[in-house]
Every structure is written in C-alpha cells, then in structure tokens.
Motif scaffolding. Structure first.
Motif, PDB file in Angstrom:
ATOM      1  N   GLY A 206       8.017  68.502  65.595  1.00  0.00           N
ATOM      2  CA  GLY A 206       6.712  67.657  64.490  1.00  0.00           C
ATOM      3  C   GLY A 206       5.883  68.618  64.122  1.00  0.00           C
ATOM      4  N   ARG A 207       5.878  69.784  64.912  1.00  0.00           N
ATOM      5  CA  ARG A 207       4.502  70.722  64.640  1.00  0.00           C
ATOM      6  C   ARG A 207       5.483  71.978  63.631  1.00  0.00           C
ATOM      7  N   SER A 208       6.660  71.695  62.833  1.00  0.00           N
ATOM      8  CA  SER A 208       6.643  72.169  61.323  1.00  0.00           C
ATOM      9  C   SER A 208       6.852  71.721  60.569  1.00  0.00           C
ATOM     10  N   LEU A 209       6.370  70.286  60.829  1.00  0.00           N
ATOM     11  CA  LEU A 209       6.316  69.235  59.239  1.00  0.00           C
ATOM     12  C   LEU A 209       4.782  69.571  58.636  1.00  0.00           C
ATOM     13  N   ASP A 210       4.836  69.438  57.505  1.00  0.00           N
ATOM     14  CA  ASP A 210       3.723  68.647  56.663  1.00  0.00           C
ATOM     15  C   ASP A 210       3.282  67.377  56.518  1.00  0.00           C
ATOM     16  N   TYR A 211       2.381  66.843  57.131  1.00  0.00           N
ATOM     17  CA  TYR A 211       2.092  65.429  57.521  1.00  0.00           C
ATOM     18  C   TYR A 211       1.485  64.845  56.195  1.00  0.00           C
ATOM     19  N   SER A 212       0.870  65.909  55.711  1.00  0.00           N
ATOM     20  CA  SER A 212      -0.299  66.349  54.118  1.00  0.00           C
ATOM     21  C   SER A 212       0.475  65.228  52.958  1.00  0.00           C
ATOM     22  N   LYS A 213       1.593  65.777  52.945  1.00  0.00           N
ATOM     23  CA  LYS A 213       2.657  65.947  52.135  1.00  0.00           C
ATOM     24  C   LYS A 213       3.197  64.284  51.837  1.00  0.00           C
ATOM     25  N   MET A 214       3.088  63.496  53.119  1.00  0.00           N
ATOM     26  CA  MET A 214       3.502  62.464  53.511  1.00  0.00           C
ATOM     27  C   MET A 214       2.772  61.853  53.307  1.00  0.00           C
ATOM     28  N   ILE A 215       3.113  60.188  53.237  1.00  0.00           N
ATOM     29  CA  ILE A 215       2.880  58.162  53.399  1.00  0.00           C
ATOM     30  C   ILE A 215       2.770  58.383  54.611  1.00  0.00           C
ATOM     31  N   CYS A 240       3.660  56.612  62.409  1.00  0.00           N
ATOM     32  CA  CYS A 240       4.931  57.506  61.544  1.00  0.00           C
ATOM     33  C   CYS A 240       4.541  57.958  60.136  1.00  0.00           C
ATOM     34  N   HIS A 241       5.143  57.845  59.180  1.00  0.00           N
ATOM     35  CA  HIS A 241       5.236  58.885  58.269  1.00  0.00           C
ATOM     36  C   HIS A 241       6.063  58.700  57.018  1.00  0.00           C
ATOM     37  N   MET A 242       6.160  58.655  55.946  1.00  0.00           N
ATOM     38  CA  MET A 242       7.294  58.416  55.022  1.00  0.00           C
ATOM     39  C   MET A 242       7.422  59.164  54.334  1.00  0.00           C
ATOM     40  N   HIS A 291      16.550  59.057  48.339  1.00  0.00           N
ATOM     41  CA  HIS A 291      16.340  57.817  49.372  1.00  0.00           C
ATOM     42  C   HIS A 291      14.928  58.190  50.418  1.00  0.00           C
ATOM     43  N   GLN A 292      14.829  57.180  50.775  1.00  0.00           N
ATOM     44  CA  GLN A 292      13.592  57.511  51.879  1.00  0.00           C
ATOM     45  C   GLN A 292      13.920  57.636  52.928  1.00  0.00           C
ATOM     46  N   ILE A 293      13.137  58.322  54.251  1.00  0.00           N
ATOM     47  CA  ILE A 293      12.719  58.456  55.386  1.00  0.00           C
ATOM     48  C   ILE A 293      11.988  58.513  55.675  1.00  0.00           C
ATOM     49  N   PHE A 294      12.205  58.007  57.469  1.00  0.00           N
ATOM     50  CA  PHE A 294      11.050  57.464  58.032  1.00  0.00           C
ATOM     51  C   PHE A 294      10.991  58.462  59.278  1.00  0.00           C
ATOM     52  N   VAL A 295       9.666  59.259  59.114  1.00  0.00           N
ATOM     53  CA  VAL A 295       9.675  60.121  60.371  1.00  0.00           C
ATOM     54  C   VAL A 295       8.604  59.157  61.475  1.00  0.00           C
ATOM     55  N   GLU A 296       9.886  59.388  62.925  1.00  0.00           N
ATOM     56  CA  GLU A 296       9.567  58.661  63.772  1.00  0.00           C
ATOM     57  C   GLU A 296       8.593  59.402  65.101  1.00  0.00           C
ATOM     58  N   SER A 325      14.589  70.899  52.315  1.00  0.00           N
ATOM     59  CA  SER A 325      14.378  70.729  50.493  1.00  0.00           C
ATOM     60  C   SER A 325      13.446  69.288  50.567  1.00  0.00           C
ATOM     61  N   VAL A 326      13.678  68.595  51.963  1.00  0.00           N
ATOM     62  CA  VAL A 326      12.915  67.263  51.975  1.00  0.00           C
ATOM     63  C   VAL A 326      11.266  67.500  51.916  1.00  0.00           C
ATOM     64  N   VAL A 327      10.548  67.117  51.174  1.00  0.00           N
ATOM     65  CA  VAL A 327       9.356  67.419  50.340  1.00  0.00           C
ATOM     66  C   VAL A 327       8.251  66.856  52.359  1.00  0.00           C
ATOM     67  N   GLY A 328       7.655  67.878  52.391  1.00  0.00           N
ATOM     68  CA  GLY A 328       7.078  67.876  54.017  1.00  0.00           C
ATOM     69  C   GLY A 328       7.675  68.449  55.074  1.00  0.00           C
ATOM     70  N   PHE A 329       9.168  68.767  55.132  1.00  0.00           N
ATOM     71  CA  PHE A 329      10.612  69.314  55.696  1.00  0.00           C
ATOM     72  C   PHE A 329      10.271  70.558  55.389  1.00  0.00           C
ATOM     73  N   GLU A 330       9.360  71.247  54.287  1.00  0.00           N
ATOM     74  CA  GLU A 330       9.982  72.898  54.199  1.00  0.00           C
ATOM     75  C   GLU A 330      10.019  74.346  55.443  1.00  0.00           C
ATOM     76  N   ASN A 331       9.911  74.148  56.355  1.00  0.00           N
ATOM     77  CA  ASN A 331       9.090  74.434  57.112  1.00  0.00           C
ATOM     78  C   ASN A 331      10.218  74.143  58.630  1.00  0.00           C
ATOM     79  N   VAL A 332      11.348  72.865  58.502  1.00  0.00           N
ATOM     80  CA  VAL A 332      11.512  72.782  59.270  1.00  0.00           C
ATOM     81  C   VAL A 332      12.615  72.974  61.046  1.00  0.00           C
ATOM     82  N   LYS A 333      12.031  73.046  62.081  1.00  0.00           N
ATOM     83  CA  LYS A 333      12.746  73.252  63.135  1.00  0.00           C
ATOM     84  C   LYS A 333      13.874  72.669  63.677  1.00  0.00           C
ATOM     85  N   PHE A 334      14.626  72.774  63.651  1.00  0.00           N
ATOM     86  CA  PHE A 334      15.588  71.447  65.074  1.00  0.00           C
ATOM     87  C   PHE A 334      15.980  71.750  65.808  1.00  0.00           C
TER      88      PHE A 334
END
Length: 622
Positions: A206-215, A240-242, A291-296, A325-334
């Motif tokens: 979650g530290r690698s996500l940009d929540y400001s770009k999500m709903i 949660c975020h979308m 398609h929707q992605i829910f960030v939980e 390439s998903v909005v808010g996941f540009e720097n995601v770490k698995f």
C-alpha cells in the motif's frame, strides 16, 4: 496418542471446518479439528471481507443459529457497509472488511475457548470405513484416529494445483501443500468427483500506491454489525478506494494471453461465473474499455493491500506490467502475484439434505468440496454438517432448513437437488421467498431453532424475544394510534406525499412508500413512545419493515405454506422410478440419480415437468 473414540472429527480448519467443529462441540460432541496448519484456522484465502449480496444474510443466519462467523467478523472488522439500501429490505445485505490476521486469530481463540474441541496438525490422507460406515480417519504418518462421524471440509486442498502463467505446482493455497489420498479413496468406493477452479488477485504494498488519484470508498456513517449479540459497533473505519483499468491495461494483459493457463488449455475446469478473472472479463466483455478495481486494505496495521477485481493467473511479469498502468498503481510493488487454483470437488447430488453422503453413513461434506465458492457459503454448510453429525450419532432426526426458512436452506437444497458444474455462489435471486428471508429478521426466524438444538445460548434467545416483543408492541402502537392532519401534513409535504384531510391511523400513513421511520420519529407521540420503551435501532428497523411490507410478507408466507403441502408428501427411499412408465425418460433418469425425499424436492429438479409431478402424485395416492 488417540486412545479415545471421538464423536466427530472435522477435517480442515477453514470457514466450514471451524463452524462444523464449533457446532458439534457446543452441542456436546467430543470433537477433533484436524488441519494441516493450525496457524491458518479461519484463514481468509481470498478477499479480506465477509458478507455482501445474499452472503450477508447467510452470516446473520449463522449467527442467529449460534455459529461464530458473525461474532468473529464484528471483532475483526475495519469497515462496514449495508449494501442495496436504495432497494427494498429484502435486498439489504451487510458487508464488512476484516483485518485478515485478526480474523484468523479470533477464530482460533474462539475454538480454543470452546469446550469439547481438540486440535491436531497433520494431513488426513484417508478415511477408515467399515460396512459402508465411516469409523475414523488415517493421517499421513499412518496414525488411525477413531470416531463415530467425520466431516470433510477440504476447501481447495484436494489435489490442489496452482497456476501462474505457464508454471504450475501442487498446493492448496499460496505457500501450503495440497492434500492427497482422500479423492482417490472416495472414487474407489464409487463417488463421482470433478475439478473446479478459482483464482485470487495480486497482493501489493500500500505504501507504493497513490491514493490521491483514486476514488475514496468510505464505510457507512452509522455502521451496523453482524452479530445479534452485544458485539461492538465500529467507531473507527478504514477507507477502501476505487480505480479503473483502461484500454492500455487491457492491451498489456492481452500480450500474455498466449501464456495464460485459462486460454492455452492447461486449466480445463470451470471457474466462478460471477467472479471472473481480469483476463476472462477482457475476453468476455470485449466491448468494455475499463473495469472497476477496488483497493482493499488487509487490516488495521499492515500495508498489504488486496486488489479486488484483478484476479488473474497470467504470468507474473504480465501482471506486474499491466497493474503498473492502472491509475494510482504506477509505482506498485508486489507482495505476491495472483494465481489460479484447480482442486477436486464431489458433485453434491451425492449428499442428503443433512449433508451426509448417500454412499457412506456418518460421513459429511461441507464447503468447496461440494462445489460452492465463498466463505459464507462454506461456513453455513460447516455449521449444518456439524449439527447433523452430532444429531446422527445421537439417533436424532436431522436438522434441515426449508427454502422459506433460510438462505442456508436455499443453498443446500439447490446443491442437493440441482447439483452444480461451476462454483456455486448465493444470490438473493436464488431465493423465491426473499421477503421472508431478510437480514434483519434472521434471529426471529432461526434463534428459537438454534436454542432448541443447544447451540444458541439462553442469552441469545432472551435478546431475540425482547426484540420481537418490543417490535410487535411498536407495530400495535402504529395500528392503534391516530394522527391529526396538523401534525402529519408538514411531514408529508416535506417528502412529497399527498396530504391527509382528516385524522387517520399512523400505520396507514407510515405504510406510504416515501414515509420513513425517521419521518415518523418527528411526531411527539412516536418519539415519546421510543424513549419510554427504550427501543434500539434494531427494533426500529424491524418495525419499519413489518409496517411497510406487511402485505408482501403475508402474500409470500401464504405461497410458502401452499408449497409446504408438497414437502409433506414423502417419497419412499430407494424408490424404483423405472416402473412408472408414464414418467418421461429424463425424469426417470434424474429422479433415480438424485432420489428426492419429497414431491416438493422432486419438482425443483432441473428437467422435471409438471406432468411428471402429476404422475408421482397419482402414484402416491394424492
């Protein structure tokens, strides 16, 4: 090590196994819970959430009967939502995000505090069977443990095979080995088995996500809870975020389709229709460009995040590239990639309504072994199997819930009567009596039954009776109390409802579609009554439903009573349908295979026509 004979041995410590062990033990059976890993009892293998459409009703029913799932969910919840509030109360469905680690921890603590439950960590590799009756289990170390009954709740572990792209390896869950031996033994006895598939998305940092770009997806302003007991309401909640996929994400995913086990033939079994993988969604809904992605969040304190809506078995490099390439996941770490898993199941038409197998006495199946998907579906089957295993060894009649009594009854009847070739998921649309089977009245429907069985404690019954008495009293108050135009018209005007010209009973006014309880509470007579009798929000909700939907409830109850007459027409066991030449060939074939217990059950079998039922009724002298 095991000198005594157990009453019930439960194999598997997931949602089904945990509820089965708790139910049998609370009814007085000496119970052994045998699992490959005691650290993963009650593990949320997929999403960190309980409830949802129809599933929330099931959790309420489990709780009303005296099961633990609702209590565990309330203790570990980080967010609560009541879904479908814009629709009628038959559709309202509670859902909670849970702290995954705490959920599992609370389950283990609850079971450890339950008298009559013993634990053993090892793989169960076979059953001990004598004269078509199960008498115990055999472990992978060759230890034989005797018992009067066995409940199998193996989840996705029976010959589990995990797929990530072109790689595949045995396993029942990420990081855990598959279970072997049981399928082969049961097939050798004469059971029919099949393969099913399910999948899970990547877990990310979650530290690698940009929540400001999500709903932002917050919980309810006034969160409710699952258990009818005095568990705490949430005062703090985690958001949660979308976000959404895009055409670019879809194109990147398509690059890996030639290495997808779903498309290259490696996976041959069917997955859950209503929870498809992201590659399946792109393939099936090619006209949709997102398609929707829910960030939980996975819990209160962890940074691990569940990517709901991105279930996949594509190669890990494709997953990573596309998710970035998903909005808010540009720097995601698995934390770990998504994967698909294939596992053995046994078509549930081989079971009785008690979940006991038809071939082997005192052997019960519950959960994904029966072809279902979802924690809630599994937990409810575990509860029923645990109850019925206890009843059977004590020479008592099985406990079977009817379709008009509970979603659990609908679930089990669907499985036993119709079977399933794809993972079965509960929906409100599957229940023909959903106005009767609401989430708000599960305690009124089932707690007296749970108390009679000995799993619902006295305190639960007292709370239910108090709620029922107060609700009935409040309904009577509305029926017997009049309101004058001067008091009610300002309220009616505010909600755009026709004004009244003369004094009328409150019940009649309250029955109007636009008038809600919060509107009625503006009347001094109503608010004073609520304060005087100390009515809580459960009572207010129950009263509102009883007033506004009285006509629908009565009509549905009448329909259920009519159908009950067919439930009372029993069919002799092992009935020879081949001698009824007036039956269609399909009817003879399906009735022989399923062996329904009643005319009503026979009528629900796919392919059985009204004319076939008429033939049966004539033969039965009806």
């Amino acid at each position: 090590m095991f000198g005594e004979i157990y009453d019930v041995i439960v194999v598997g410590g997931g949602h089904a196994g945990a509820e089965a062990a708790a139910a049998a033990a609370n009814m007085g059976s000496k119970t052994l819970l045998a699992t490959m890993n005691l650290e993963t009892i009650g593990q949320m293998s997929c999403n960190p959430a309980m409830g949802g459409i129809a599933k929330g009703q099931i959790v309420r029913e489990i709780d009303a009967l005296g099961g633990y799932s609702g209590i565990i969910t309330d203790k570990s919840a980080i967010q609560f939502k009541m879904l479908n509030k814009s629709k009628g109360p038959a559709m309202w469905s509670p859902r909670a995000q849970s702290d995954r680690r705490r959920f599992s921890e609370e389950w283990r603590l609850m079971l450890e505090r339950t008298p009559n439950v013993d634990f053993y960590q090892e793989m169960i590799s076979g059953l001990l069977i004598e004269n078509n009756k199960v008498v115990g289990v055999k472990t992978s170390l060759g230890i034989e443990i005797k018992s009067k009954s066995v409940v199998l709740t193996n989840g996705t572990f029976l010959n589990g095979l995990i797929h990530i792209g072109e790689k595949q390896f045995g396993g029942g869950r990420a990081g855990e080995k598959a279970a072997t031996g049981i399928t082969e033994q049961l097939v050798g006895i004469g059971f029919e088995s099949g393969r099913m598939k399910t999948g899970t998305p990547p877990r990310v940092d979650g530290r690698s996500l940009d929540y400001s770009k999500m709903i932002v997806q917050p919980g309810d302003a006034r969160p409710e809870k699952f258990s009818y007991l005095d568990t705490n309401f949430l005062t703090n909640q985690r958001d949660c975020h979308m976000t959404h996929t895009s055409e670019m994400v879809h194109d990147l995913l398509r690059e890996g389709f030639d290495r997808s086990p779903m498309f290259n033939g490696r996976i041959k079994s069917l997955g859950p229709r209503y929870c498809p993988s992201i590659e399946d969604k792109i393939n099936r809904f090619a006209d949709k460009n997102s398609h929707q992605i829910f960030v939980e969040p996975e819990g209160w304190d962890t940074v691990e995040v569940y990517v709901n809506g991105f279930s996949t078995s594509l190669p890990e490099d494709v997953q990573f590239k596309a998710l970035r390439s998903v909005v808010g996941f540009e720097n995601v770490k698995f934390f770990r990639p998504g994967y698909a898993i294939e596992y053995d199941y046994f078509p549930p038409t081989q079971l009785k309504h008690s979940l006991e197998t038809k071939l082997i006495d005192n052997l019960y199946f519950a959960g994904q072994i029966n072809g279902t998907t979802g924690y809630e579906e599994a937990a409810s089957q575990g509860l029923m199997a645990g109850i019925n295993a206890h009843l059977k060894i004590n020479n008592k009649e099985p406990f079977i819930l009817k379709r008009d009594e509970a979603y659990i009854g609908v679930l089990i009847d669907d499985l036993i009567t119709k079977g399933t070739e794809e993972p079965y998921r509960m929906f409100t649309s599957r229940a023909e009596y959903r106005t009767l089977l609401r989430q708000d009245n599960a305690d009124l429907r089932l707690t007296p039954l749970g108390y009679e069985l000995g799993i619902a404690k006295k305190e639960r019954l007292i709370k239910m009776e108090e709620k029922e008495a107060k609700s009935n009293m409040f309904v009577d108050f509305f029926k017997n109390t009049s309101v004058i135009p001067e008091d009610i018209n300002p309220i009616l005007e505010n909600v755009n409802s026709a004004l009244v010209k003369q004094s009328d009973k409150m019940f009649k006014v309250f029955s109007r579609p636009k008038v809600k309880m919060e509107d009625m509470l503006k009347l001094d007579k109503v608010s004073s009554f609520v304060k005087e009798h100390n009515l809580n929000r459960e009572v207010l909700e129950q009263t509102e439903v009883q007033v506004k939907y009285a006509g629908y409830i009565a009509k549905e109850k009448n329909n259920a009573d009519k159908l009950q007459r067919l439930e009372n027409v029993k069919i002799p066991s092992n009935f020879d349908y081949t001698k009824l030449k007036s039956l269609s060939y399909e009817a003879r074939e399906k009735l022989t295979a399923i062996q329904p217990a009643t005319i009503s059950q026979a009528s629900r079998i796919s392919g059985i026509k009204p004319s076939d039922i008429s033939v049966l009724l004539v033969f039965m002298g009806r």
